[in-house]
Design an enzyme around this catalytic site. Sequence first.
Site, PDB file in Angstrom:
ATOM      1  N   PRO A   1       3.322 -13.207  -8.266  1.00 16.48           N
ATOM      2  CA  PRO A   1       4.135 -11.330  -7.986  1.00 16.48           C
ATOM      3  C   PRO A   1       4.489 -11.567  -9.394  1.00 16.48           C
ATOM      4  CG  PRO A   1       5.466 -13.516  -7.317  1.00 16.48           C
ATOM      5  CD  PRO A   1       4.398 -14.153  -8.056  1.00 16.48           C
TER       6      PRO A   1
ATOM      7  N   ARG B   1       4.779  -7.438  -9.432  1.00  7.98           N
ATOM      8  CA  ARG B   1       5.591  -6.058  -9.240  1.00  7.98           C
ATOM      9  C   ARG B   1       6.953  -7.216  -8.468  1.00  7.98           C
ATOM     10  NH1 ARG B   1       3.802  -1.367  -8.702  1.00  7.98           N
ATOM     11  NH2 ARG B   1       1.555  -1.954  -7.777  1.00  7.98           N
TER      12      ARG B   1
ATOM     13  N   ARG C   1       2.674   5.482 -14.899  1.00  7.54           N
ATOM     14  CA  ARG C   1       2.447   5.694 -13.411  1.00  7.54           C
ATOM     15  C   ARG C   1       2.670   6.939 -12.491  1.00  7.54           C
ATOM     16  NH1 ARG C   1       4.927   3.364  -9.980  1.00  7.54           N
ATOM     17  NH2 ARG C   1       3.196   1.874  -9.151  1.00  7.54           N
TER      18      ARG C   1
ATOM     19  N   CYS D   1       1.792  16.723 -24.669  1.00  8.01           N
ATOM     20  CA  CYS D   1       0.382  18.032 -24.608  1.00  8.01           C
ATOM     21  C   CYS D   1      -0.420  17.697 -23.310  1.00  8.01           C
ATOM     22  CB  CYS D   1       0.356  18.999 -25.412  1.00  8.01           C
ATOM     23  SG  CYS D   1       1.235  18.993 -26.486  1.00  8.01           S
ATOM     24  N   GLU D   2       0.447  17.781 -22.188  1.00  7.72           N
ATOM     25  CA  GLU D   2      -0.981  18.276 -21.037  1.00  7.72           C
ATOM     26  C   GLU D   2      -0.005  18.090 -19.503  1.00  7.72           C
ATOM     27  OE1 GLU D   2      -3.842  15.433 -20.385  1.00  7.72           O
ATOM     28  OE2 GLU D   2      -3.393  14.505 -22.757  1.00  7.72           O
TER      29      GLU D   2
ATOM     30  N   TYR E   1       5.568  -2.676 -14.949  1.00  8.12           N
ATOM     31  CA  TYR E   1       4.742  -1.471 -15.134  1.00  8.12           C
ATOM     32  C   TYR E   1       4.806  -0.165 -15.673  1.00  8.12           C
ATOM     33  CZ  TYR E   1       2.174  -5.024 -11.779  1.00  8.12           C
ATOM     34  OH  TYR E   1       1.229  -5.803 -11.339  1.00  8.12           O
TER      35      TYR E   1
HETATM   36  N1  LLP Z   1      -2.524 -11.036  -9.750  1.00  3.04           N
HETATM   37  C1  LLP Z   1      -2.979 -10.272 -10.247  1.00  3.04           C
HETATM   38  C2  LLP Z   1      -4.672 -11.093 -10.541  1.00  3.04           C
HETATM   39  C3  LLP Z   1      -3.369  -9.202 -10.698  1.00  3.04           C
HETATM   40  O1  LLP Z   1      -4.584  -8.817 -11.053  1.00  3.04           O
HETATM   41  C4  LLP Z   1      -1.842  -8.800 -10.650  1.00  3.04           C
HETATM   42  C5  LLP Z   1      -1.849  -7.333 -10.479  1.00  3.04           C
HETATM   43  C6  LLP Z   1      -0.612  -9.824 -10.397  1.00  3.04           C
HETATM   44  C7  LLP Z   1      -0.993 -10.510  -9.693  1.00  3.04           C
HETATM   45  C8  LLP Z   1       0.244  -8.702  -9.950  1.00  3.04           C
HETATM   46  O2  LLP Z   1       0.431  -7.896  -8.820  1.00  3.04           O
HETATM   47  P1  LLP Z   1       1.889  -7.185  -8.896  1.00  3.04           P
HETATM   48  O3  LLP Z   1       3.184  -8.449  -7.622  1.00  3.04           O
HETATM   49  O4  LLP Z   1       2.689  -7.128  -9.414  1.00  3.04           O
HETATM   50  O5  LLP Z   1       1.339  -6.559  -8.037  1.00  3.04           O
HETATM   51  N2  LLP Z   1      -0.502  -0.599 -13.181  1.00  3.04           N
HETATM   52  C9  LLP Z   1      -0.705  -1.194 -11.512  1.00  3.04           C
HETATM   53  C10 LLP Z   1      -0.343  -2.211 -10.930  1.00  3.04           C
HETATM   54  C11 LLP Z   1      -1.483  -2.898 -11.521  1.00  3.04           C
HETATM   55  C12 LLP Z   1      -1.575  -4.518 -10.586  1.00  3.04           C
HETATM   56  C13 LLP Z   1      -2.937  -4.977 -11.606  1.00  3.04           C
HETATM   57  N3  LLP Z   1      -2.924  -6.312 -11.342  1.00  3.04           N
HETATM   58  C14 LLP Z   1       0.475   0.073 -11.304  1.00  3.04           C
HETATM   59  O6  LLP Z   1       1.732   0.136 -11.627  1.00  3.04           O
HETATM   60  O7  LLP Z   1       1.190   0.267 -10.115  1.00  3.04           O
END
Ligand code: LLP
Length: 418
Positions: free
Chosen positions: A274, A276, A312, A345-346, A373
């Site tokens: 995990p 996020r 984001r 500037c966007e 993130y």
């Molecule tokens: N494991 C792998 C192989 C992953 O690619 C990711 C996230 C995670 C675990 C963790 O996932 P989480 O529990 O955080 O959902 N930048 C995007 C999110 C990209 C997630 C990429 N991979 C955003 O701001 O929503």
Amino acid sequence: MTPFHYQNDELFAEDLPLSRIADQFGTPCYVYSRAALEDNLRAYEQALGDIPHLTCFAVKANSNLAVLNILARAGAGFDIVSGGELARVLRAGGQASKVIFSGLGKTEAEIEQALKAGILCFNVESEPELERINAVAGRLSMRAPISLRVNPDVDAGTHPYISTGLKENKFGIDIAQALNVYKHAATLPNIHVTGVDCHIGSQLTSIAPYLDAIDRVLMLIDQLSEHGIELQHFDIGGGLGVVYQDEQPPAPHELIDAVKARLADRKLELIVEPGRSIAANAGILLTRVEFLKHTDHKHFAIVDGAMNDLLRPALYGAWQAIEPVKLKLAGQHTGHAYDIVGPVCESGDFLGKDRWLEIAPGDLLAVRSAGAYGFVMSSNYNTRNRAAEVMVDGNQATVVRKRETIDYQLSLESTLSD
Ligand code: LLP
């Protein structure tokens, strides 16, 4: 606990008013709550409780050394995707033996670094990567522990940019090919097959796609067993969603209880990754209103935070709550539905759109759910210094990353001598 909460009409981080943090450290700045990080990790640890398990925090979500150190001290392992993230984990006091290495472009140097550090497992995303790991381990006279990241072809029902478990995504090995790749892996002299892994996407708000994926992987595990390949662990990835607006994601224990029931009496260590759900709601972005601009069509609040600080909203159209740090007496300022925009500037540079706020220039705003993130995706676009990061622990606030300076930015560059 609610790490960010109002007391006497003022938003606090744990026991500290955010206005004091802004005065002390300036804006924009990220503010994290130690207690929230620990609570969110504990939710997984308690749910996993009685079975062999490892909670590997996905470092990409927030790689600040203080965040990693707090989680390491609370017993977490780490899911990394680069040699840089491995260096951070080790610097922060994390144990290599609790590190898994995901990601689909591991370089030879990164593989060597990880082998020498003694990580727990490489999550392998393709056959060429498997060959590369075997070759590097061979050169070092080592055996590399691996799991295959299988792509189970399930729809995670999330934003297309953060969905990863469909056939058309670049991630993982097609589950239909996995048996053959495992059989080949088992013949490689410098590979030790230890597990299987799948991660189907991020910000998932239902358990169903997980269970779908898990059922498919369990069938593979049984097939492997018939071929004499016994796995020790099952890594179900990360991806559990959080509340940004009105989502109703399952709590970690709801997911874990359902997974445990699926695993029944199989002797597999359960690994989760995990990101996020541990970090997002443990942080906010604190920003100050510079100007208010009213046109015939729109009301803009121009703030000192921008898309380079928090990408984001611009990148995914993501919605994050934006709240005034001090609630005003009713009627003190005329309320408007504002677009909260930065100085970049966007036209895509916004933190939120159409938000009803009663604000004046100089007021502070908190962008919620910014602990994951957030800072990690920030940049120096428009030669803006990246924001400071502050960790709150009770009534103590500590700068855990200094605000960048222009001198620091320019120090990496040079001009031609003639
Ligand atoms: N494991 C792998 C192989 C992953 O690619 C990711 C996230 C995670 C675990 C963790 O996932 P989480 O529990 O955080 O959902 N930048 C995007 C999110 C990209 C997630 C990429 N991979 C955003 O701001 O929503």
